[in-house]
Design a protein around this motif. Structure first.
Motif, PDB file in Angstrom:
ATOM      1  N   PRO A   5       1.086  -1.079   0.096  1.00 31.11           N
ATOM      2  CA  PRO A   5      -0.037   0.000  -0.039  1.00 31.11           C
ATOM      3  C   PRO A   5       0.867   1.428  -0.225  1.00 31.11           C
ATOM      4  CG  PRO A   5      -0.606  -1.531   1.919  1.00 31.11           C
ATOM      5  CD  PRO A   5       0.918  -2.012   0.689  1.00 31.11           C
ATOM      6  N   ASP A   6       0.102   2.200  -0.511  1.00 26.80           N
ATOM      7  CA  ASP A   6       1.185   3.881  -0.881  1.00 26.80           C
ATOM      8  C   ASP A   6       1.084   4.695   0.360  1.00 26.80           C
ATOM      9  OD1 ASP A   6      -1.337   4.178  -2.995  1.00 26.80           O
ATOM     10  OD2 ASP A   6      -0.672   6.240  -1.879  1.00 26.80           O
ATOM     11  N   LEU A   7       1.502   4.907   0.670  1.00 28.29           N
ATOM     12  CA  LEU A   7       1.902   5.797   2.034  1.00 28.29           C
ATOM     13  C   LEU A   7       0.516   7.285   2.207  1.00 28.29           C
ATOM     14  CD1 LEU A   7       4.992   6.490   3.116  1.00 28.29           C
ATOM     15  CD2 LEU A   7       3.649   4.940   3.984  1.00 28.29           C
ATOM     16  N   GLU A   8       0.217   7.515   1.244  1.00 24.09           N
ATOM     17  CA  GLU A   8      -1.219   8.403   0.628  1.00 24.09           C
ATOM     18  C   GLU A   8      -2.172   7.692   1.184  1.00 24.09           C
ATOM     19  OE1 GLU A   8      -1.387  11.450   0.487  1.00 24.09           O
ATOM     20  OE2 GLU A   8       0.817  11.211   1.297  1.00 24.09           O
ATOM     21  N   SER A   9      -2.162   6.615   0.607  1.00 17.98           N
ATOM     22  CA  SER A   9      -3.487   6.113   0.906  1.00 17.98           C
ATOM     23  C   SER A   9      -3.842   5.180   2.442  1.00 17.98           C
ATOM     24  CB  SER A   9      -4.015   4.594  -0.428  1.00 17.98           C
ATOM     25  OG  SER A   9      -3.877   5.425  -1.664  1.00 17.98           O
ATOM     26  N   LEU A  10      -3.011   5.333   2.849  1.00 18.26           N
ATOM     27  CA  LEU A  10      -2.875   4.882   3.919  1.00 18.26           C
ATOM     28  C   LEU A  10      -3.420   5.858   4.923  1.00 18.26           C
ATOM     29  CD1 LEU A  10      -0.187   2.845   5.228  1.00 18.26           C
ATOM     30  CD2 LEU A  10      -1.947   2.254   4.775  1.00 18.26           C
ATOM     31  N   ARG A  11      -2.893   7.135   4.431  1.00 17.09           N
ATOM     32  CA  ARG A  11      -3.133   8.628   5.505  1.00 17.09           C
ATOM     33  C   ARG A  11      -4.490   8.909   4.699  1.00 17.09           C
ATOM     34  NH1 ARG A  11      -0.194  14.291   3.803  1.00 17.09           N
ATOM     35  NH2 ARG A  11      -1.645  15.569   5.309  1.00 17.09           N
ATOM     36  N   LEU A  12      -5.606   8.540   3.960  1.00 20.76           N
ATOM     37  CA  LEU A  12      -6.638   8.725   3.669  1.00 20.76           C
ATOM     38  C   LEU A  12      -7.436   7.902   4.461  1.00 20.76           C
ATOM     39  CD1 LEU A  12      -8.417  10.272   1.814  1.00 20.76           C
ATOM     40  CD2 LEU A  12      -8.369   8.464   0.090  1.00 20.76           C
ATOM     41  N   LEU A  13      -6.981   6.827   4.799  1.00 19.85           N
ATOM     42  CA  LEU A  13      -8.023   5.937   5.772  1.00 19.85           C
ATOM     43  C   LEU A  13      -8.261   6.685   6.884  1.00 19.85           C
ATOM     44  CD1 LEU A  13      -9.270   2.996   5.373  1.00 19.85           C
ATOM     45  CD2 LEU A  13      -7.504   2.332   5.729  1.00 19.85           C
ATOM     46  N   VAL A  14      -6.505   7.075   7.297  1.00 22.98           N
ATOM     47  CA  VAL A  14      -6.346   7.111   8.587  1.00 22.98           C
ATOM     48  C   VAL A  14      -7.839   8.545   9.241  1.00 22.98           C
ATOM     49  CG1 VAL A  14      -4.947   8.416  10.132  1.00 22.98           C
ATOM     50  CG2 VAL A  14      -4.698   6.350   9.528  1.00 22.98           C
ATOM     51  N   LEU A  15      -7.510   9.624   7.805  1.00 19.61           N
ATOM     52  CA  LEU A  15      -8.906  10.877   7.898  1.00 19.61           C
ATOM     53  C   LEU A  15      -9.630   9.878   7.434  1.00 19.61           C
ATOM     54  CD1 LEU A  15      -6.346  13.092   5.582  1.00 19.61           C
ATOM     55  CD2 LEU A  15      -6.359  12.887   8.132  1.00 19.61           C
ATOM     56  N   VAL A  16     -10.188   9.877   6.556  1.00 23.21           N
ATOM     57  CA  VAL A  16     -11.774   9.126   7.213  1.00 23.21           C
ATOM     58  C   VAL A  16     -12.604   8.443   8.334  1.00 23.21           C
ATOM     59  CG1 VAL A  16     -13.396   8.057   6.213  1.00 23.21           C
ATOM     60  CG2 VAL A  16     -11.773   8.494   3.941  1.00 23.21           C
ATOM     61  N   ARG A  39      -7.981   5.889  -4.785  1.00 26.62           N
ATOM     62  CA  ARG A  39      -7.792   5.464  -3.817  1.00 26.62           C
ATOM     63  C   ARG A  39      -7.822   4.642  -3.404  1.00 26.62           C
ATOM     64  NH1 ARG A  39      -2.414   7.883  -3.224  1.00 26.62           N
ATOM     65  NH2 ARG A  39      -2.057   9.377  -4.552  1.00 26.62           N
ATOM     66  N   LEU A  40      -8.886   4.370  -2.216  1.00 28.77           N
ATOM     67  CA  LEU A  40     -10.035   3.638  -1.210  1.00 28.77           C
ATOM     68  C   LEU A  40     -10.394   2.511  -1.883  1.00 28.77           C
ATOM     69  CD1 LEU A  40     -11.540   6.140   1.203  1.00 28.77           C
ATOM     70  CD2 LEU A  40      -9.245   4.770   1.806  1.00 28.77           C
ATOM     71  N   SER A  41     -10.318   2.256  -2.708  1.00 30.30           N
ATOM     72  CA  SER A  41     -11.441   0.895  -3.519  1.00 30.30           C
ATOM     73  C   SER A  41     -10.043   0.058  -3.917  1.00 30.30           C
ATOM     74  CB  SER A  41     -11.875   1.057  -4.774  1.00 30.30           C
ATOM     75  OG  SER A  41     -13.126   2.111  -4.347  1.00 30.30           O
ATOM     76  N   LEU A  42      -8.800   1.093  -4.438  1.00 30.59           N
ATOM     77  CA  LEU A  42      -7.749   0.397  -4.721  1.00 30.59           C
ATOM     78  C   LEU A  42      -6.557  -0.465  -3.778  1.00 30.59           C
ATOM     79  CD1 LEU A  42      -5.580  -1.167  -7.205  1.00 30.59           C
ATOM     80  CD2 LEU A  42      -4.417   1.679  -6.629  1.00 30.59           C
ATOM     81  N   LEU A  43      -7.101   0.238  -2.456  1.00 27.95           N
ATOM     82  CA  LEU A  43      -6.591  -0.316  -1.212  1.00 27.95           C
ATOM     83  C   LEU A  43      -7.019  -1.102  -0.652  1.00 27.95           C
ATOM     84  CD1 LEU A  43      -4.061   0.764   1.140  1.00 27.95           C
ATOM     85  CD2 LEU A  43      -6.095   2.105   2.298  1.00 27.95           C
TER      86      LEU A  43
END
Length: 302
Positions: A5-16, A39-43
């Protein structure tokens, strides 16, 4: 998983998880909502998990999403520490503050200390030399470092020292090791007779263990493997190589997640002071004094 997983997608998940809204999380990252949703779907596909429940009332993390978000926060913290430490190493030649730190202190504490100092002094360049406790005094006496940090059981002679943190050494094993099924604590003699994954001679961790075993009258530990950093020792134990005696600071997350298990040793408590050291007769001023103040402040907070 074919890709990490890329870091920006993980950061997005935390913010959600924090905002309870995909649109709010996307806005904080400067993303359009369709892009954030993609991004979330790809994650989710990469991890093979459903992470977010999407409804008309907003986006909520699933149980799996909350677990992954918690791990993602730790990944972000470790990455911040990595970047801080790497920047300090990169600038050591032209540093305004030259720091020498023993391995465990450098891996577990120094990035946070430097990060706090740099937030107050963003223009400051800090050079970090990572070595073992035995060599830190040499760098201070030669003038190659302004301030040092060691984890040896005794303060180095000929240097001024002050305690900045506490640590203890633990016996740890991988899940499934025979010691995890013991009903009684391990004896000190049993520990000394068992082949162990050890730090190299000259390290503060090794010196603390050697001293404790000598004081108990059981001789020196039996090396199964000798390694040059706490991270290398940790990885060897997780891989099932054998038991080790290691800093609690270095394996705190692994103990919490069950990747490593502690083993109680009867009659042996390996607590130690972590110290800042500098040349005797020298008054610390400027960045060196400021960094020492940061370590003391953080030490008081525990």
């Amino acid at each position: 998983m074919s890709q990490l997983p890329d870091l920006e997608s993980l950061r997005l998940l935390v913010l959600v998880g924090d905002a309870g809204s995909l649109s709010s999380a996307a806005a904080q990252l400067g993303l359009a909502q369709p892009s954030a949703s993609k991004r979330l779907s790809l994650l989710e596909r990469k991890l093979g998990l459903v992470l977010v429940d999407r409804t008309r009332r907003g986006s909520q993390l699933t149980d799996a999403g909350r677990a992954v978000a918690g791990w993602a926060q730790r990944v972000q913290q470790e990455m911040e520490g990595l970047l801080t430490g790497a920047e300090a190493l990169r600038t050591k030649r032209d540093a305004e503050l030259r720091v020498a730190a023993s391995m465990t202190v450098a891996e577990c504490l120094v990035p946070g200390w430097i990060g706090e100092l740099r937030r107050a002094r963003p223009e400051l360049y800090i050079g970090l030399q990572v070595t073992n406790s035995e060599h830190v005094p040499e760098l201070l006496r030669s003038g190659a470092a302004d301030l040092g940090f060691v984890e040896s059981p005794l303060a180095p002679t000929g240097l001024t020292a002050c305690q900045v943190a506490c640590d203890r050494l633990l016996v740890v094993v991988a899940p499934g090791h025979p010691w995890t099924r013991r009903r009684r604590p391990l004896g000190i003699a049993e520990l000394a007779a068992a082949p162990l994954v050890l730090r190299e001679r000259g390290s503060g961790t090794r010196e603390t263990l050697d001293q404790a075993l000598r004081q108990a009258g059981v001789g020196e530990p039996l090396p199964l493997l000798e390694l040059g950093s706490a991270t290398a020792v940790r990885n060897a134990v997780i891989a099932g190589t054998g038991p080790a005696v290691i800093s609690e600071l270095a394996v705190r997350a692994d103990l919490a997640d069950g990747r490593l298990l502690p083993v109680e040793v009867e009659g042996m408590e390996l607590r130690r002071a972590l110290r800042a050291v500098w040349a005797t007769g020298r008054t610390l001023v400027g960045p060196a004094a400021e960094l020492l103040a940061v370590t003391r402040r953080r030490g008081k907070k525990g």
